[in-house]
Design an enzyme around this catalytic site. Sequence first.
Site: not given
Length: 383
Positions: A89, A264
């Site tokens: 990320d 996720d």
Amino acid sequence: MRFKILQKDGLARTGIIETQRGIIHTPAFMPVGTNGTVKAMTPEEVRQIGYEIILSNTYHLYLRPGHETIKMIGGIHKFINWHCPILTDSGGFQIYSLASLRKITLEGVEFRSHIDGSLHFINPEKAIDIQLALGSDIMMVLDECIPYPADEEYVEKSIKLTTEWAKRCKEHFEKQDTYQALFGIIQGGVFSDLRIRALEELLKIDFHGYAIGGLSVGEPKTDMYKIVKDISPLMPEDKPHYLMGVGDLIDVLHAVEHGIDMFDCVIPTRNARNGTLFTSQGRISIKRSEFKEDLSPLDPDCDCYTCKNYSRAFLRHLYTCREILSMRLNTIHNLYFYCRFFEKMRQAIAERRFQEFKKEWLPVLEKNFYQESNDFHHSLENY
């Protein structure tokens, strides 16, 4: 990176993402490896369970050991001994979680480390540079994660900021000679019209994949489902659709039904450490006294290492004694359960019986269900 749809059942689809380090079968679940490791597990164990990709947090790796250190060692894959795909990320969500410790401007975000209070600054270009240094296979643009609740005026300003950052990320990314892929992130709070506008702007920039961000931050489930239903069908069909930070399997079923490919979440690992385990009969809390003398396996229908070797009584004993082995055995089981669930779901889509699969599993997933706070993962230490 290439994405290929193999089968569709309504809007639900199964496919493959081809990367330099291997194939990812979708819908896919990515265990969260905050500091480069899925908590309580070795990378080899995660791979042996069947996972093809993990997520690592740029924010945490940037602070320690530092992206330059990881680059010097040879990249994140070599550093953690994981030779399959990794998604990183941008750090936007973790920085958002710092609340009073950050300051956001058009130029970037200034924040203080939750570790030692040191001052840092990340802009779109630096977010890309950090992920380039890490060497992940899929990178995310820097975005502002919008809190819930937020009024429409604030959200509108925020998506303009995220769009500008996305442009800068893409421009900087295109100057690099890299095998990595870059995904855009659709923000917009609980306002579908603003989400659609944000998506339209991201489509002009063009990314390898598109993610829906800023959900599971405290909003009602009905709002989450509505956003996914409204936005996912408008995302490019030939590119992966990623729902960030969502991993409750009930939510997964609703999202896959509307075309989401990637997920996720810390739910399976965090719940394991807290004694909540997923089974084919529903969730159980292993700390309950009813399991004190229960010699049956955790889940008779499960073939994981934990279920093949240990009883509920022993797992309860380990948990009540706060033994480290409790975290390991519970995590092995929960990750195995999630992996098999996604395998079965992909098979159901391939055989065009996803609705039957959903109807079969919803009652199981709701059984013994206790409502968990949507904002449990706001604490950085919970990762």
